[in-house]
Design an enzyme around this catalytic site. Structure first.
Site, PDB file in Angstrom:
ATOM      1  N   HIS A   1      97.564  22.975  50.057  1.00 36.45           N
ATOM      2  CA  HIS A   1      96.775  24.052  50.650  1.00 36.45           C
ATOM      3  C   HIS A   1      96.797  25.248  49.710  1.00 36.45           C
ATOM      4  O   HIS A   1      97.822  25.518  49.084  1.00 36.45           O
ATOM      5  CB  HIS A   1      97.360  24.455  52.014  1.00 36.45           C
ATOM      6  CG  HIS A   1      96.395  25.192  52.870  1.00 36.45           C
ATOM      7  ND1 HIS A   1      96.177  26.548  52.750  1.00 36.45           N
ATOM      8  CD2 HIS A   1      95.548  24.769  53.840  1.00 36.45           C
ATOM      9  CE1 HIS A   1      95.261  26.918  53.623  1.00 36.45           C
ATOM     10  NE2 HIS A   1      94.856  25.856  54.291  1.00 36.45           N
TER      11      HIS A   1
ATOM     12  N   ASP B   1      94.826  18.694  58.315  1.00 35.64           N
ATOM     13  CA  ASP B   1      94.044  17.459  58.378  1.00 35.64           C
ATOM     14  C   ASP B   1      94.891  16.188  58.321  1.00 35.64           C
ATOM     15  O   ASP B   1      94.350  15.096  58.464  1.00 35.64           O
ATOM     16  CB  ASP B   1      93.020  17.430  57.228  1.00 35.64           C
ATOM     17  CG  ASP B   1      91.897  18.432  57.446  1.00 35.64           C
ATOM     18  OD1 ASP B   1      91.502  18.619  58.602  1.00 35.64           O
ATOM     19  OD2 ASP B   1      91.440  19.039  56.462  1.00 35.64           O
TER      20      ASP B   1
HETATM   21  C1  SDX Z   1      91.466  22.591  55.072  1.00 36.72           C
HETATM   22  O1  SDX Z   1      91.545  27.175  53.285  1.00 36.72           O
HETATM   23  C2  SDX Z   1      91.811  26.820  54.504  1.00 36.72           C
HETATM   24  O2  SDX Z   1      92.362  27.548  55.278  1.00 36.72           O
HETATM   25  C3  SDX Z   1      91.341  25.409  54.860  1.00 36.72           C
HETATM   26  C4  SDX Z   1      91.832  24.828  56.192  1.00 36.72           C
HETATM   27  C5  SDX Z   1      91.213  25.557  57.377  1.00 36.72           C
HETATM   28  O3  SDX Z   1      91.815  25.556  58.460  1.00 36.72           O
HETATM   29  O4  SDX Z   1      90.095  26.071  57.248  1.00 36.72           O
HETATM   30  O5  SDX Z   1      93.232  24.901  56.297  1.00 36.72           O
HETATM   31  C6  SDX Z   1      91.366  23.361  56.359  1.00 36.72           C
HETATM   32  O6  SDX Z   1      90.497  22.565  54.328  1.00 36.72           O
HETATM   33  C7  SDX Z   1      92.735  21.877  54.717  1.00 36.72           C
HETATM   34  C8  SDX Z   1      92.721  21.220  53.324  1.00 36.72           C
HETATM   35  C9  SDX Z   1      92.099  19.839  53.381  1.00 36.72           C
HETATM   36  N1  SDX Z   1      91.990  19.225  52.071  1.00 36.72           N
HETATM   37  C10 SDX Z   1      92.746  18.206  51.643  1.00 36.72           C
HETATM   38  O7  SDX Z   1      93.659  17.738  52.326  1.00 36.72           O
HETATM   39  C11 SDX Z   1      92.389  17.645  50.299  1.00 36.72           C
HETATM   40  C12 SDX Z   1      93.634  17.478  49.457  1.00 36.72           C
HETATM   41  N2  SDX Z   1      94.150  18.777  49.103  1.00 36.72           N
HETATM   42  C13 SDX Z   1      93.753  19.366  47.931  1.00 36.72           C
HETATM   43  O8  SDX Z   1      92.642  18.935  47.232  1.00 36.72           O
HETATM   44  C14 SDX Z   1      94.133  20.821  47.675  1.00 36.72           C
HETATM   45  O9  SDX Z   1      95.471  20.977  47.992  1.00 36.72           O
HETATM   46  C15 SDX Z   1      93.295  21.911  48.364  1.00 36.72           C
HETATM   47  C16 SDX Z   1      91.780  21.693  48.149  1.00 36.72           C
HETATM   48  C17 SDX Z   1      93.557  21.912  49.861  1.00 36.72           C
HETATM   49  C18 SDX Z   1      93.688  23.257  47.770  1.00 36.72           C
HETATM   50  O10 SDX Z   1      93.222  23.339  46.459  1.00 36.72           O
HETATM   51  P1  SDX Z   1      93.681  24.430  45.403  1.00 36.72           P
HETATM   52  O11 SDX Z   1      94.358  25.573  46.044  1.00 36.72           O
HETATM   53  O12 SDX Z   1      92.503  24.717  44.530  1.00 36.72           O
HETATM   54  O13 SDX Z   1      94.794  23.688  44.570  1.00 36.72           O
HETATM   55  P2  SDX Z   1      94.608  22.793  43.290  1.00 36.72           P
HETATM   56  O14 SDX Z   1      93.691  21.659  43.598  1.00 36.72           O
HETATM   57  O15 SDX Z   1      94.213  23.673  42.127  1.00 36.72           O
HETATM   58  O16 SDX Z   1      96.050  22.230  43.059  1.00 36.72           O
HETATM   59  C19 SDX Z   1      97.122  23.031  42.548  1.00 36.72           C
HETATM   60  C20 SDX Z   1      98.187  22.096  42.054  1.00 36.72           C
HETATM   61  C21 SDX Z   1      97.614  21.079  41.071  1.00 36.72           C
HETATM   62  O17 SDX Z   1      98.707  20.680  40.234  1.00 36.72           O
HETATM   63  P3  SDX Z   1      98.785  21.216  38.709  1.00 36.72           P
HETATM   64  O18 SDX Z   1      97.507  20.782  38.028  1.00 36.72           O
HETATM   65  O19 SDX Z   1      98.865  22.727  38.826  1.00 36.72           O
HETATM   66  O20 SDX Z   1     100.002  20.592  38.158  1.00 36.72           O
HETATM   67  O21 SDX Z   1      98.694  21.305  43.130  1.00 36.72           O
HETATM   68  C22 SDX Z   1      98.351  19.924  42.949  1.00 36.72           C
HETATM   69  C23 SDX Z   1      97.208  19.913  41.929  1.00 36.72           C
HETATM   70  O22 SDX Z   1      97.142  18.722  41.249  1.00 36.72           O
HETATM   71  N3  SDX Z   1      97.830  19.447  44.250  1.00 36.72           N
HETATM   72  C24 SDX Z   1      97.865  18.186  44.663  1.00 36.72           C
HETATM   73  C25 SDX Z   1      97.299  18.185  45.947  1.00 36.72           C
HETATM   74  N4  SDX Z   1      96.955  19.434  46.269  1.00 36.72           N
HETATM   75  C26 SDX Z   1      97.282  20.199  45.232  1.00 36.72           C
HETATM   76  N5  SDX Z   1      98.287  17.072  44.089  1.00 36.72           N
HETATM   77  C27 SDX Z   1      98.156  15.920  44.778  1.00 36.72           C
HETATM   78  N6  SDX Z   1      97.620  15.861  46.008  1.00 36.72           N
HETATM   79  C28 SDX Z   1      97.183  16.974  46.627  1.00 36.72           C
HETATM   80  N7  SDX Z   1      96.663  16.918  47.825  1.00 36.72           N
END
Ligand code: SDX
Length: 378
Positions: free
Chosen positions: A261, A315
């Site tokens: 998140h 989720d």
């Molecule tokens: C919702 O914003 C809100 O409030 C949203 C929400 C709401 O109520 O409205 O809470 C609802 O949208 C929940 C999120 C649902 N999405 C997912 O479950 C999809 C999987 N999660 C991710 O794609 C991600 O964590 C996000 C999209 C939720 C957040 O993205 P960010 O903040 O842009 O983070 P990022 O993708 O840049 O990741 C930062 C680091 C990375 O590692 P490094 O490259 O820095 O080494 O964290 C890692 C990412 O690779 N990472 C993950 C991960 N999430 C972050 N690695 C593996 N699996 C994941 N799920």
């Protein structure tokens, strides 16, 4: 005015001021209008919570009854909306159907009196009332059935489950679903709410505001993650496959759905409550083999990615609850939209109080003074 650095995804950049909700991502705190999500989940109802979000305070008994009455009276759909839905392909995603139907409401209620409190209230009531009916109607119509009419003797959540499954839910199912709606109703300036705000800031109508937010919620990085979680659990198949699956994702830089998140660096408090709700349902209706896989995923992700602050988000466990309630997987995100409509409307109303059109700047990375090459010479 020139301002600061560019940050991808506007990370850490305030885009608005709001008194609607608050998140502390380090401590796992979520409050709506200052009240903790745990307390609202335990003691409130979705409709009361929607009132709190939109009007800023808890309603008294009369105010709540009036709001519930107004919503009950606006649940039915215009037959032309139903006819429009008949033309949708059965294989289309329900989020696309919902976005089209929400936008279509603007055709019927085209007066745009954004400075009239009665107009604002009517739009809030209409959207909260009709969106569940649209979701349930699409579900029945894509199976070739007539939609089920709403029942005035049922509450908001029980009525939705009734319209969807064509039978009255038992009280536990209706209660659990209502808590799910409360949990998803609002979450500061997430992507779909931001989309709603940008649309609202042009002073367009509230149906366009909600339609734009529905489109944004649909993506797998946002609300669409709830159905992706189920596809992932299906693909993993067994507890033994969890660790290799996670390791493969990490090695290939694939996102693990339902984890991570932008704001929370600990377990999302909503995920904790949803997990308890799932357990309650398993106790009464029997378990789900996916739950064992989910628990193992949480353990392995904590082990591999806990140091990066990657934990279950809202989720991750919601799909296990919805499955037990008999909700089809591709309706999970529309169910999220039913609930989040309350938050979008609260932000719409707040935006109108002190509106200025969103018009950020960009950092141009293209060329200048480029020659125009005639087509024969390209
Ligand atoms: C919702 O914003 C809100 O409030 C949203 C929400 C709401 O109520 O409205 O809470 C609802 O949208 C929940 C999120 C649902 N999405 C997912 O479950 C999809 C999987 N999660 C991710 O794609 C991600 O964590 C996000 C999209 C939720 C957040 O993205 P960010 O903040 O842009 O983070 P990022 O993708 O840049 O990741 C930062 C680091 C990375 O590692 P490094 O490259 O820095 O080494 O964290 C890692 C990412 O690779 N990472 C993950 C991960 N999430 C972050 N690695 C593996 N699996 C994941 N799920």
């Amino acid at each position: 005015m020139t301002v600061c650095e560019y940050r991808a995804g506007l990370e850490g950049i305030p885009a608005t001021q709001s008194s609607i909700s608050f998140v502390d991502g380090q401590r796992g705190v979520l409050e709506y209008r200052g009240i903790s999500i745990e307390e609202l989940a335990e003691r409130s109802s979705f409709i009361e919570t929607a009132y709190l979000l939109i009007w800023g305070e808890l309603p008294n008994k009369d105010e709540l009854e009036l709001f519930e009455y107004e919503i009950r009276n606006h649940r039915r759909l215009k037959y032309r909306i139903r006819d429009m839905m008949k033309c949708f392909p059965e294989g289309g995603h329900p989020m696309d159907a919902l976005q089209a139907c929400a936008a279509a409401l603007g055709l019927f209620y085209s007066r745009r009196a954004l400075d009239d409190p009665a107009y604002i209230r009517a739009a809030c009531v209409r959207l909260l009332a009709k969106i569940p009916t649209m979701v349930a109607a699409f579900q029945l119509m894509r199976k070739g059935n007539d939609p089920v009419q709403p029942r005035d003797d049922l509450g908001y959540s029980a009525n939705f489950l009734y319209m969807l499954n064509e039978r009255e839910p038992d009280p536990l199912a209706a209660h659990v679903f209502d808590v799910c709606l409360t949990l998803h109703a609002e979450h500061t300036i997430n992507a779909s709410t931001f989309s709603a705000l940008v649309t609202a800031s042009t002073l367009t109508d509230p149906y366009a505001v909600v339609a734009s937010a529905v489109g944004t919620l649909a993506g797998p990085l946002h609300g669409g993650a709830n159905e992706e979680v189920i596809f992932m659990l299906e693909e993993i198949e067994s507890v033994e496959n969890v660790a290799p699956y996670i390791d493969h994702c990490i090695e290939h830089k694939q996102k693990i759905m339902g984890f991570g998140h932008r704001v929370y660096k600990v377990k999302d408090p909503r995920a904790t409550i949803l997990q308890h709700l799932a357990e309650k349902l398993f106790e009464k209706y029997g378990g789900d083999t996916f739950y064992d896989i989910a628990l193992e995923m949480e353990r392995v992700v904590h082990d591999r990615l806990g140091h990066k602050g990657i934990y279950p988000n809202v989720d991750f466990y919601s799909g296990l609850v919805y499955r037990k309630l008999g909700i089809p997987t591709d309706l999970f995100t529309p169910v999220f939209a039913i609930s989040r409509t309350a938050g979008w409307l609260a932000h719409w109303k707040e935006q109108l109080n002190e509106n200025r059109i969103f018009r950020p700047t960009q950092i141009y990375t293209g060329t200048h003074s480029s020659p125009y090459v005639p087509i024969q010479e390209r």
